[in-house]
Design an enzyme around this catalytic site. Structure first.
Site, PDB file in Angstrom:
ATOM      1  N   ASP A 200       2.629  -1.531 -12.173  1.00 11.35           N
ATOM      2  CA  ASP A 200       4.022  -1.591 -11.742  1.00 11.35           C
ATOM      3  C   ASP A 200       4.544  -3.021 -11.874  1.00 11.35           C
ATOM      4  O   ASP A 200       4.033  -3.939 -11.239  1.00 11.35           O
ATOM      5  CB  ASP A 200       4.122  -1.165 -10.264  1.00 11.35           C
ATOM      6  CG  ASP A 200       5.565  -1.168  -9.778  1.00 11.35           C
ATOM      7  OD1 ASP A 200       6.264  -0.170 -10.026  1.00 11.35           O
ATOM      8  OD2 ASP A 200       5.994  -2.176  -9.182  1.00 11.35           O
TER       9      ASP A 200
ATOM     10  N   HIS B  82      16.222  -0.782  -9.810  1.00 14.52           N
ATOM     11  CA  HIS B  82      15.480  -1.475  -8.746  1.00 14.52           C
ATOM     12  C   HIS B  82      16.126  -1.288  -7.361  1.00 14.52           C
ATOM     13  O   HIS B  82      15.431  -1.047  -6.379  1.00 14.52           O
ATOM     14  CB  HIS B  82      15.394  -2.969  -9.099  1.00 14.52           C
ATOM     15  CG  HIS B  82      14.173  -3.644  -8.559  1.00 14.52           C
ATOM     16  ND1 HIS B  82      13.443  -4.562  -9.268  1.00 14.52           N
ATOM     17  CD2 HIS B  82      13.552  -3.548  -7.360  1.00 14.52           C
ATOM     18  CE1 HIS B  82      12.434  -4.989  -8.530  1.00 14.52           C
ATOM     19  NE2 HIS B  82      12.480  -4.396  -7.366  1.00 14.52           N
TER      20      HIS B  82
ATOM     21  N   LYS C 212      -0.775  -4.285  -4.093  1.00 13.51           N
ATOM     22  CA  LYS C 212      -0.971  -5.539  -4.848  1.00 13.51           C
ATOM     23  C   LYS C 212      -2.097  -6.341  -4.214  1.00 13.51           C
ATOM     24  O   LYS C 212      -2.153  -6.487  -2.987  1.00 13.51           O
ATOM     25  CB  LYS C 212       0.318  -6.349  -4.836  1.00 13.51           C
ATOM     26  CG  LYS C 212       0.183  -7.790  -5.351  1.00 13.51           C
ATOM     27  CD  LYS C 212      -0.054  -8.797  -4.243  1.00 13.51           C
ATOM     28  CE  LYS C 212      -0.392 -10.174  -4.778  1.00 13.51           C
ATOM     29  NZ  LYS C 212      -0.773 -11.114  -3.700  1.00 13.51           N
TER      30      LYS C 212
ATOM     31  N   TYR D  56       9.984  -9.720 -11.529  1.00 13.60           N
ATOM     32  CA  TYR D  56       8.703 -10.359 -11.228  1.00 13.60           C
ATOM     33  C   TYR D  56       8.345 -11.467 -12.225  1.00 13.60           C
ATOM     34  O   TYR D  56       7.389 -12.204 -12.007  1.00 13.60           O
ATOM     35  CB  TYR D  56       7.560  -9.315 -11.186  1.00 13.60           C
ATOM     36  CG  TYR D  56       7.779  -8.171 -10.227  1.00 13.60           C
ATOM     37  CD1 TYR D  56       8.760  -8.220  -9.240  1.00 13.60           C
ATOM     38  CD2 TYR D  56       7.019  -7.008 -10.311  1.00 13.60           C
ATOM     39  CE1 TYR D  56       8.969  -7.154  -8.373  1.00 13.60           C
ATOM     40  CE2 TYR D  56       7.216  -5.947  -9.444  1.00 13.60           C
ATOM     41  CZ  TYR D  56       8.198  -6.024  -8.490  1.00 13.60           C
ATOM     42  OH  TYR D  56       8.400  -4.962  -7.645  1.00 13.60           O
TER      43      TYR D  56
HETATM   44  N1  LIG Z   1      10.796  -1.646  -5.663  1.00 15.39           N
HETATM   45  C1  LIG Z   1      10.835  -2.651  -4.824  1.00 15.39           C
HETATM   46  O1  LIG Z   1      11.895  -3.070  -4.329  1.00 15.39           O
HETATM   47  C2  LIG Z   1       9.557  -3.339  -4.461  1.00 15.39           C
HETATM   48  C3  LIG Z   1       9.527  -4.270  -3.433  1.00 15.39           C
HETATM   49  C4  LIG Z   1       8.313  -4.877  -3.112  1.00 15.39           C
HETATM   50  C5  LIG Z   1       7.172  -4.537  -3.819  1.00 15.39           C
HETATM   51  N2  LIG Z   1       7.219  -3.641  -4.847  1.00 15.39           N
HETATM   52  C6  LIG Z   1       6.013  -3.246  -5.620  1.00 15.39           C
HETATM   53  O2  LIG Z   1       5.030  -2.799  -4.698  1.00 15.39           O
HETATM   54  C7  LIG Z   1       3.836  -3.558  -4.881  1.00 15.39           C
HETATM   55  C8  LIG Z   1       3.077  -3.671  -3.585  1.00 15.39           C
HETATM   56  O3  LIG Z   1       3.896  -4.229  -2.566  1.00 15.39           O
HETATM   57  P1  LIG Z   1       3.654  -5.688  -1.974  1.00 15.39           P
HETATM   58  O4  LIG Z   1       2.926  -6.507  -2.979  1.00 15.39           O
HETATM   59  O5  LIG Z   1       4.939  -6.230  -1.528  1.00 15.39           O
HETATM   60  O6  LIG Z   1       2.802  -5.421  -0.648  1.00 15.39           O
HETATM   61  P2  LIG Z   1       1.402  -4.737  -0.284  1.00 15.39           P
HETATM   62  O7  LIG Z   1       0.733  -4.183  -1.483  1.00 15.39           O
HETATM   63  O8  LIG Z   1       1.650  -3.867   0.885  1.00 15.39           O
HETATM   64  O9  LIG Z   1       0.590  -5.969   0.294  1.00 15.39           O
HETATM   65  C9  LIG Z   1       0.175  -7.032  -0.510  1.00 15.39           C
HETATM   66  C10 LIG Z   1      -0.478  -8.057   0.424  1.00 15.39           C
HETATM   67  O10 LIG Z   1      -1.599  -7.484   1.090  1.00 15.39           O
HETATM   68  C11 LIG Z   1      -2.793  -8.172   0.747  1.00 15.39           C
HETATM   69  N3  LIG Z   1      -3.814  -7.137   0.523  1.00 15.39           N
HETATM   70  C12 LIG Z   1      -3.950  -6.330  -0.546  1.00 15.39           C
HETATM   71  N4  LIG Z   1      -4.961  -5.457  -0.378  1.00 15.39           N
HETATM   72  C13 LIG Z   1      -5.461  -5.706   0.847  1.00 15.39           C
HETATM   73  C14 LIG Z   1      -6.528  -5.122   1.607  1.00 15.39           C
HETATM   74  N5  LIG Z   1      -7.248  -4.104   1.131  1.00 15.39           N
HETATM   75  N6  LIG Z   1      -6.784  -5.647   2.823  1.00 15.39           N
HETATM   76  C15 LIG Z   1      -6.065  -6.685   3.314  1.00 15.39           C
HETATM   77  N7  LIG Z   1      -5.039  -7.257   2.659  1.00 15.39           N
HETATM   78  C16 LIG Z   1      -4.745  -6.779   1.424  1.00 15.39           C
HETATM   79  C17 LIG Z   1      -2.476  -8.988  -0.483  1.00 15.39           C
HETATM   80  O11 LIG Z   1      -3.174 -10.210  -0.474  1.00 15.39           O
HETATM   81  P3  LIG Z   1      -4.237 -10.559  -1.660  1.00 15.39           P
HETATM   82  O12 LIG Z   1      -3.472 -10.563  -2.940  1.00 15.39           O
HETATM   83  O13 LIG Z   1      -4.735 -11.920  -1.264  1.00 15.39           O
HETATM   84  O14 LIG Z   1      -5.295  -9.494  -1.581  1.00 15.39           O
HETATM   85  C18 LIG Z   1      -0.973  -9.260  -0.310  1.00 15.39           C
HETATM   86  O15 LIG Z   1      -0.775 -10.372   0.531  1.00 15.39           O
HETATM   87  C19 LIG Z   1       4.356  -4.889  -5.447  1.00 15.39           C
HETATM   88  O16 LIG Z   1       3.340  -5.659  -6.037  1.00 15.39           O
HETATM   89  C20 LIG Z   1       5.393  -4.393  -6.408  1.00 15.39           C
HETATM   90  O17 LIG Z   1       4.780  -3.931  -7.597  1.00 15.39           O
HETATM   91  C21 LIG Z   1       8.400  -3.026  -5.156  1.00 15.39           C
END
Ligand SMILES: NC(=O)c1ccc[n+]([C@@H]2O[C@H](COP(=O)([O-])OP(=O)(O)OC[C@H]3O[C@@H](n4cnc5c(N)ncnc54)[C@H](OP(=O)(O)O)[C@@H]3O)[C@@H](O)[C@H]2O)c1
Length: 277
Positions: A47, A110, A234, A52
């Site tokens: 994704d 988005h 992520k 990004y």
């Molecule tokens: N459409 C939209 O508006 C929108 C908005 C936000 C995000 N997104 C998409 O959704 C994806 C995921 O969302 P997000 O990156 O915001 O948040 P997330 O996946 O909920 O959380 C990511 C955070 O959690 C940590 N993490 C990951 N796996 C973990 C685990 N198993 N245990 C503990 N901590 C963990 C990561 O740190 P480390 O990297 O250090 O592991 C990072 O700080 C994004 O990358 C993007 O592709 C879309």
């Protein structure tokens, strides 16, 4: 709830993995090793988004990965300042160019940006792009029912998927039910609550993790799957990348699911669909 398939079928007949790799903030030095680890682990849905600023790096890594393009499921999104029919088409061409591919598996709007009111024209550009084979499936992100219904009313085409903020602290029961009733798949962004506050330290989560011999992160991601939500966690950490993909060898009980449901605060960590421009 047992989950037998690692993919689901969207209403357009396209098969999409339940678990994908989110790449927001994955760029620079970290990108190569993190994305390579994700691919080696077995992630095939990646994704990304114009926003990004990692599409070129991603394109390079994917092209050199040795994995056939048809095996990958690539999602990108048109950013708010490129909404409108012509601008969206140009933004899509540029994303394809940066990603080094001639089609996307899924292209999303988005944010709805209702104030600028260009999301219906933007949607028409996605419908055309799909007809031309530049994108296989089309959907939305951060849309509310009224926005998706308007797309369907004015174009006859309902999004097949809506990617929204969703995690135990903000579990969106109303939106999930609406999606289900209207054939829209729910894909959770920020599925780990962006590691917000104390989510992974909540007692119901740590207790379930101990009971199943998993990590708290795996419990939260499994909760999504058992609530029929697709996830795109992520991580740039190899162990967490692997753990986040390993969600099929345990099952949360109904009692554990309900206890996690109760963590809902009804409050977003991220922006509101009515306020992000
Ligand atoms: N459409 C939209 O508006 C929108 C908005 C936000 C995000 N997104 C998409 O959704 C994806 C995921 O969302 P997000 O990156 O915001 O948040 P997330 O996946 O909920 O959380 C990511 C955070 O959690 C940590 N993490 C990951 N796996 C973990 C685990 N198993 N245990 C503990 N901590 C963990 C990561 O740190 P480390 O990297 O250090 O592991 C990072 O700080 C994004 O990358 C993007 O592709 C879309």
């Amino acid at each position: 709830m047992q989950i037998r398939e690692r993919t689901i079928l969207l209403t357009d007949g396209v098969e999409i993995p339940r678990v994908g790799y989110g790449t927001s903030k994955v760029k620079g030095d970290q990108a190569h090793s993190a994305i390579s680890t994700a691919l080696e682990t077995g992630y095939r849905l990646i994704d990304t988004a114009e926003l990004y600023q990692n599409e070129s790096e991603l394109g390079h890594i994917l092209t050199n990965s040795g994995i056939d393009r048809e095996e990958l499921f690539l999602t990108s999104k048109v950013w708010n300042n490129h909404q409108g029919y012509d601008q969206t088409r140009q933004a899509l061409d540029e994303s394809l160019n940066r990603l080094g591919t001639d089609y996307l598996d899924l292209y999303l709007i988005h944010w709805p940006c209702p104030d600028t009111d260009r999301y219906v024209d933007t949607w028409r550009a996605l419908i055309t792009a799909r007809a031309e084979g530049l994108v296989t499936s089309i959907g939305t992100s951060n849309f509310q029912p009224e926005h998706m219904q308007r797309l369907a009313d004015e174009t006859g085409v309902m999004p097949v998927l809506n990617q929204v903020e969703l995690h135990p602290y903000f579990n969106q029961p109303f939106l999930r039910t609406w999606h289900l009733e209207n054939g829209v798949a729910t894909q959770s962004w920020g599925p780990l609550g962006q590691r917000a506050g104390t989510l992974l330290n909540e007692e119901v989560i740590t207790t379930a993790a101990k009971a199943h011999g998993t990590t708290p992160g795996q419990v939260v991601l499994r909760w999504h799957l058992q609530r029929d939500c697709l996830v795109i966690p992520k991580s740039v950490n190899a162990d967490r990348i692997k753990a986040n993909f390993d969600l099929y060898d345990f099952e949360l009980s109904e009692a554990e699911m309900h206890a996690i449901d109760k963590l809902d605060t009804g409050e977003r960590q991220g922006g509101s669909p009515y306020e992000v421009h």
